[in-house]
Design an enzyme around this catalytic site. Structure first.
Site, short mmCIF file in Angstrom:
data_model
loop_
_atom_site.label_atom_id
_atom_site.label_comp_id
_atom_site.label_asym_id
_atom_site.label_seq_id
_atom_site.Cartn_x
_atom_site.Cartn_y
_atom_site.Cartn_z
N ARG A 1 -19.88 50.45 -99.70
CA ARG A 1 -19.15 51.70 -99.48
C ARG A 1 -19.86 52.82 -100.23
NH1 ARG A 1 -15.52 47.58 -100.41
NH2 ARG A 1 -13.86 47.30 -98.87
N ARG B 1 -22.70 52.34 -93.51
CA ARG B 1 -21.94 51.09 -93.59
C ARG B 1 -21.55 50.61 -92.20
NH1 ARG B 1 -18.45 48.03 -97.16
NH2 ARG B 1 -16.28 47.91 -96.48
N LYS C 1 -11.79 46.53 -112.73
CA LYS C 1 -12.84 45.63 -112.26
C LYS C 1 -12.47 44.20 -112.63
CE LYS C 1 -16.55 48.96 -112.33
NZ LYS C 1 -17.70 49.48 -113.03
N TYR D 1 -13.82 48.15 -87.87
CA TYR D 1 -15.12 48.24 -87.20
C TYR D 1 -15.10 47.73 -85.76
CZ TYR D 1 -16.66 49.14 -91.93
OH TYR D 1 -16.81 49.69 -93.18
N HIS E 1 -14.33 42.62 -97.47
CA HIS E 1 -12.98 42.55 -96.92
C HIS E 1 -12.37 41.19 -97.25
CE1 HIS E 1 -13.90 45.80 -93.66
NE2 HIS E 1 -13.55 46.32 -94.81
#
Length: 276
Positions: free
Chosen positions: A89, A218, A139, A251, A241
């Protein structure tokens, strides 16, 4: 609030308006929980319909090659190569730090940051974290994926590292060391709009005009992977994903329709000899 959202509807896409409305409702809900407001007025409002968002598109393989060529003279070269060849991304690329770029050390059978071992190795990867949008930019190991870099990307990063060292020397005391791979001439984080402007210069130089955005690198990655027959499960893993349903929803225009695979396979097995 109705009027304010209606004003935004003149310039923003419907999905963006829904996101803004959702943030407002969540913020006021938290204020309610702290007894700062009596009722959630945002919940009484319906999200208006905005402008038609510009549909995302993907570069063909030939267009992608033209963009890579045009990017060679740009300060955004490595950014474009990484984005196109790994599918990260745009916000992940901008947040990438040098200690997230790792080299494979065969004798130790492990990855080590290039900040410790340098670039004189054969295999490289990047650690990328998916932002946890609900709870902030935390994170966790679960949100991390490690993407091996194609040789083209590793070479671009190696050259970029050398160029950045020169910039650092030029900037002297003005340099702010955030350890960012992609940054300004004084080491500060890149602004998303500056990246967009620089990218449009590249697409224009490639003969594709200026109606392109960095996030479409992307989309192009997904499209090229799909065209090469890479399974959707693998593509979902690569783009970070949790499952294929998100990949298919986001997509759908870039993915080759898998429904044709059965027909292609049967044509290969039986050919035309059984016709008539």
């Amino acid at each position: 609030m109705d009027e304010w959202l209606d004003q935004l509807a003149n310039t923003l896409a419907t999905t963006t308006l829904r996101e803004i409305h959702s943030v407002l409702k969540r913020a006021i809900r938290q204020a309610q929980a702290r007894d700062m407001v009596l009722r959630n007025v945002a919940a009484l409002v319906t999200s208006p319909t905005g402008t038609d968002g510009r549909p995302s598109k993907a570069l063909t393989r030939q267009q992608a090659e033209a963009v890579l060529k045009a990017a060679e003279v740009s300060e955004l070269h490595a950014y474009v190569v990484i984005s196109l060849t790994t599918g990260v991304r745009t916000e992940e690329a901008r947040a990438l730090r040098w200690d997230h770029v790792v080299a494979w050390i065969p004798s130790l059978k492990t990855w080590h940051p290039v900040t410790e071992v340098g670039f004189k190795h054969r295999k490289f990867a990047i650690h990328v974290w998916r932002a946890d949008r609900e709870g902030g930019d935390t994170k966790t190991r679960k949100s991390r994926r490690t993407l091996e870099l194609p040789k083209l990307a590793a070479q671009a990063l190696r050259q970029h590292h050398t160029r950045q060292a020169v910039l650092k020397l030029k900037a002297g005391e003005a340099w702010q060391d955030h350890q960012l791979v992609f940054c300004t001439s004084v080491g500060t984080p890149l602004n998303a709009s500056n990246v967009r402007r620089a990218f449009r210069k590249i697409t224009k130089r490639a003969g594709l005009g200026t109606a392109w955005s960095p996030r479409e690198l992307r989309h192009s990655f997904v499209s090229i992977m799909s065209d090469q027959g890479v399974p959707i499960e693998t593509i979902a893993d690569l783009v970070g994903h949790a499952g294929t349903s998100v990949t298919e929803a986001v997509y759908r225009h870039q993915l080759r329709p898998v429904i044709t695979k059965g027909a292609h396979t049967m044509n290969t097995i039986f050919g035309d000899s059984h016709h008539g």
